[in-house]
Motif scaffolding. Sequence first.
Motif, mmCIF file in Angstrom:
data_model
loop_
_atom_site.group_PDB
_atom_site.id
_atom_site.type_symbol
_atom_site.label_atom_id
_atom_site.label_comp_id
_atom_site.label_asym_id
_atom_site.label_seq_id
_atom_site.Cartn_x
_atom_site.Cartn_y
_atom_site.Cartn_z
ATOM 1 N N ILE A 16 24.921 3.341 -32.118
ATOM 2 C CA ILE A 16 24.478 3.638 -30.756
ATOM 3 C C ILE A 16 23.297 4.594 -30.828
ATOM 4 C CG2 ILE A 16 25.139 4.619 -28.530
ATOM 5 C CD1 ILE A 16 28.044 3.876 -29.230
ATOM 6 N N ASP A 17 22.233 4.230 -30.145
ATOM 7 C CA ASP A 17 21.012 5.024 -30.103
ATOM 8 C C ASP A 17 21.211 6.204 -29.155
ATOM 9 O OD1 ASP A 17 18.417 5.989 -30.033
ATOM 10 O OD2 ASP A 17 17.595 4.262 -28.957
ATOM 11 N N LEU A 18 21.137 7.406 -29.688
ATOM 12 C CA LEU A 18 21.373 8.603 -28.876
ATOM 13 C C LEU A 18 20.310 8.805 -27.800
ATOM 14 C CD1 LEU A 18 22.690 11.128 -31.540
ATOM 15 C CD2 LEU A 18 23.993 9.774 -29.899
ATOM 16 N N THR A 44 35.769 3.987 -26.586
ATOM 17 C CA THR A 44 34.834 4.221 -27.688
ATOM 18 C C THR A 44 33.897 5.379 -27.360
ATOM 19 O OG1 THR A 44 34.933 1.920 -28.414
ATOM 20 C CG2 THR A 44 32.989 3.181 -29.076
ATOM 21 N N LEU A 45 33.402 5.418 -26.133
ATOM 22 C CA LEU A 45 32.520 6.512 -25.727
ATOM 23 C C LEU A 45 33.238 7.852 -25.848
ATOM 24 C CD1 LEU A 45 29.864 6.640 -23.116
ATOM 25 C CD2 LEU A 45 31.648 8.347 -22.921
ATOM 26 N N ARG A 46 34.467 7.922 -25.357
ATOM 27 C CA ARG A 46 35.231 9.174 -25.449
ATOM 28 C C ARG A 46 35.453 9.575 -26.904
ATOM 29 N NH1 ARG A 46 38.960 6.606 -22.041
ATOM 30 N NH2 ARG A 46 40.475 6.860 -23.712
ATOM 31 N N PHE A 52 31.588 13.285 -32.574
ATOM 32 C CA PHE A 52 30.203 13.608 -32.900
ATOM 33 C C PHE A 52 29.608 14.518 -31.820
ATOM 34 C CE2 PHE A 52 31.071 9.392 -34.663
ATOM 35 C CZ PHE A 52 30.816 9.624 -35.998
ATOM 36 N N ALA A 53 29.323 15.742 -32.202
ATOM 37 C CA ALA A 53 28.781 16.713 -31.244
ATOM 38 C C ALA A 53 27.446 16.248 -30.671
ATOM 39 C CB ALA A 53 28.618 18.077 -31.912
ATOM 40 N N ASN A 54 26.621 15.581 -31.487
ATOM 41 C CA ASN A 54 25.307 15.152 -30.997
ATOM 42 C C ASN A 54 25.428 14.052 -29.938
ATOM 43 O OD1 ASN A 54 26.116 13.255 -32.876
ATOM 44 N ND2 ASN A 54 24.141 13.119 -33.895
ATOM 45 N N PHE A 55 26.511 13.300 -29.961
ATOM 46 C CA PHE A 55 26.738 12.270 -28.940
ATOM 47 C C PHE A 55 27.048 12.938 -27.603
ATOM 48 C CE2 PHE A 55 28.826 8.868 -26.682
ATOM 49 C CZ PHE A 55 28.170 7.732 -27.106
ATOM 50 N N ALA A 56 27.950 13.907 -27.633
ATOM 51 C CA ALA A 56 28.295 14.644 -26.414
ATOM 52 C C ALA A 56 27.086 15.404 -25.890
ATOM 53 C CB ALA A 56 29.450 15.600 -26.691
ATOM 54 N N THR A 57 26.288 15.961 -26.796
ATOM 55 C CA THR A 57 25.089 16.699 -26.408
ATOM 56 C C THR A 57 24.079 15.781 -25.728
ATOM 57 O OG1 THR A 57 25.412 18.274 -28.186
ATOM 58 C CG2 THR A 57 23.192 18.134 -27.272
#
Length: 94
Positions: A16-18, A44-46, A52-57
Amino acid sequence: MEEKVQKKRTRPRIQIDLEKVEQLAQVCDNEEEIALALGISYRTLRNRKKDFANFATAIKKGKAKANAFVGGKLMSLIREGNPAATIFYMKSRC
């Protein structure tokens, strides 16, 4: 007698592209819509947010950018003397 060992079937991890996540967070109403737009499940998103902290960020950053943009437009209207914008601001923020 041989025992059969069952291997846990795992699917390949979806890449997934951040940057895309951040862009979608700016326009989607909620995280379920972000997941749908990415073509992944909400689960999957949750999980990605948790793992991954960068995903939540990326989600937080996208939402913050949208809020800053809309807030800026609202403040511009208030500076121009728009009474409806001023009333809206006062009701929602004060």
